[in-house]
Design a protein around this motif. Sequence first.
Motif, mmCIF file in Angstrom:
data_model
loop_
_atom_site.group_PDB
_atom_site.id
_atom_site.type_symbol
_atom_site.label_atom_id
_atom_site.label_comp_id
_atom_site.label_asym_id
_atom_site.label_seq_id
_atom_site.Cartn_x
_atom_site.Cartn_y
_atom_site.Cartn_z
ATOM 1 N N UNK A 192 -36.260 -48.568 105.452
ATOM 2 C CA UNK A 192 -36.190 -50.177 105.455
ATOM 3 C C UNK A 192 -37.108 -50.763 104.634
ATOM 4 N N UNK A 193 -38.378 -50.074 104.597
ATOM 5 C CA UNK A 193 -39.410 -50.284 103.832
ATOM 6 C C UNK A 193 -39.193 -50.487 102.229
ATOM 7 N N UNK A 194 -38.510 -49.456 101.868
ATOM 8 C CA UNK A 194 -38.095 -49.285 100.483
ATOM 9 C C UNK A 194 -37.031 -50.333 100.302
ATOM 10 N N UNK A 195 -35.883 -50.426 101.026
ATOM 11 C CA UNK A 195 -34.989 -51.482 100.653
ATOM 12 C C UNK A 195 -35.371 -52.793 100.723
ATOM 13 N N UNK A 196 -36.297 -53.178 101.434
ATOM 14 C CA UNK A 196 -37.080 -54.521 101.570
ATOM 15 C C UNK A 196 -38.014 -54.885 100.447
ATOM 16 N N UNK A 197 -38.741 -53.826 100.050
ATOM 17 C CA UNK A 197 -40.019 -54.318 99.148
ATOM 18 C C UNK A 197 -39.812 -53.749 97.626
ATOM 19 N N UNK A 198 -38.758 -53.098 97.307
ATOM 20 C CA UNK A 198 -38.480 -52.763 95.954
ATOM 21 C C UNK A 198 -37.202 -53.072 95.582
ATOM 22 N N UNK A 199 -37.066 -53.626 94.214
ATOM 23 C CA UNK A 199 -35.694 -54.159 93.744
ATOM 24 C C UNK A 199 -34.986 -53.107 93.068
ATOM 25 N N UNK A 200 -35.388 -51.951 92.932
ATOM 26 C CA UNK A 200 -35.000 -50.733 92.361
ATOM 27 C C UNK A 200 -35.069 -49.831 93.476
ATOM 28 N N UNK A 201 -33.902 -49.210 93.977
ATOM 29 C CA UNK A 201 -34.071 -47.972 94.928
ATOM 30 C C UNK A 201 -32.976 -47.229 94.666
ATOM 31 N N UNK A 202 -32.972 -45.943 95.148
ATOM 32 C CA UNK A 202 -31.845 -45.060 94.906
ATOM 33 C C UNK A 202 -31.806 -44.063 96.238
ATOM 34 N N UNK A 203 -30.566 -43.437 96.707
ATOM 35 C CA UNK A 203 -30.495 -42.653 97.796
ATOM 36 C C UNK A 203 -30.166 -41.252 97.430
ATOM 37 N N UNK A 204 -30.805 -40.521 98.253
ATOM 38 C CA UNK A 204 -30.623 -38.984 98.036
ATOM 39 C C UNK A 204 -30.446 -38.612 99.389
ATOM 40 N N UNK A 205 -29.996 -37.131 99.472
ATOM 41 C CA UNK A 205 -29.701 -36.629 100.720
ATOM 42 C C UNK A 205 -30.791 -35.465 101.017
ATOM 43 N N UNK A 206 -31.169 -34.997 102.322
ATOM 44 C CA UNK A 206 -32.140 -34.057 102.565
ATOM 45 C C UNK A 206 -31.690 -32.840 101.359
ATOM 46 N N UNK A 207 -33.016 -32.441 101.109
ATOM 47 C CA UNK A 207 -32.778 -31.104 100.242
ATOM 48 C C UNK A 207 -32.822 -31.508 98.954
ATOM 49 N N UNK A 208 -33.029 -32.832 98.653
ATOM 50 C CA UNK A 208 -33.230 -33.190 97.178
ATOM 51 C C UNK A 208 -34.651 -33.064 96.938
ATOM 52 N N UNK A 209 -34.931 -32.349 95.499
ATOM 53 C CA UNK A 209 -36.187 -31.847 95.082
ATOM 54 C C UNK A 209 -36.925 -33.035 94.538
ATOM 55 N N UNK A 210 -38.200 -33.240 94.863
ATOM 56 C CA UNK A 210 -39.022 -34.252 94.150
ATOM 57 C C UNK A 210 -40.371 -33.602 93.897
ATOM 58 N N UNK A 211 -40.800 -33.421 92.720
ATOM 59 C CA UNK A 211 -42.297 -33.067 92.466
ATOM 60 C C UNK A 211 -42.212 -31.566 92.876
ATOM 61 N N UNK A 212 -41.011 -30.772 92.731
ATOM 62 C CA UNK A 212 -40.765 -29.322 93.115
ATOM 63 C C UNK A 212 -40.979 -29.018 94.577
ATOM 64 N N UNK A 213 -40.805 -30.057 95.550
ATOM 65 C CA UNK A 213 -40.692 -30.087 96.935
ATOM 66 C C UNK A 213 -39.196 -30.714 97.522
ATOM 67 N N UNK A 214 -38.855 -30.174 98.439
ATOM 68 C CA UNK A 214 -37.692 -30.504 98.916
ATOM 69 C C UNK A 214 -37.947 -31.700 99.992
ATOM 70 N N UNK A 215 -37.110 -32.665 99.964
ATOM 71 C CA UNK A 215 -37.325 -33.749 101.135
ATOM 72 C C UNK A 215 -36.559 -33.495 102.207
ATOM 73 N N UNK A 216 -37.000 -33.937 103.466
ATOM 74 C CA UNK A 216 -36.271 -33.573 104.589
ATOM 75 C C UNK A 216 -36.299 -34.800 105.353
ATOM 76 N N UNK A 217 -35.208 -35.081 105.970
ATOM 77 C CA UNK A 217 -34.984 -36.458 106.737
ATOM 78 C C UNK A 217 -33.651 -36.749 107.213
ATOM 79 N N UNK A 218 -33.389 -37.922 107.518
ATOM 80 C CA UNK A 218 -32.222 -38.381 107.828
ATOM 81 C C UNK A 218 -31.550 -39.060 106.832
ATOM 82 N N UNK A 219 -30.186 -38.557 106.456
ATOM 83 C CA UNK A 219 -29.760 -39.354 105.281
ATOM 84 C C UNK A 219 -29.276 -40.895 105.573
#
Length: 95
Positions: A24-51
């Motif tokens: 909600x913070x990202x969607x409200x405060x940034x005009x550009x945002x993208x969606x990914x699923x859990x397991x997406x790699x960023x900076x060679x780390x896998x994101x975990x969370x609720x999609x």
Amino acid sequence: MGCIENLPYEMILPLGASFKECREYVEKNYSEFWYVDPGYRIFDEYLIGLPPIALGIDGNRIIFPYTKPCHGTYLLAVEDADETTRVRKTARKKK
């Protein structure tokens, strides 16, 4: 890159933020945002969370939720032009 803790990051929301609060913070405060699923790699780390996991982009900064196992989740911002370009190419625009 490897370890998130070794990156020069800015903490946007403190440790203990929920996945929903981060999205909600990202969607409200940034005009550009993208969606990914859990397991997406960023900076060679896998994101975990609720999609869907929302990633904000502000110039060359990426804003993303990061969960530190056994500690909790917080929202970080890291400046990296290459990773920002990769997110734009590999993430999806809508939920």
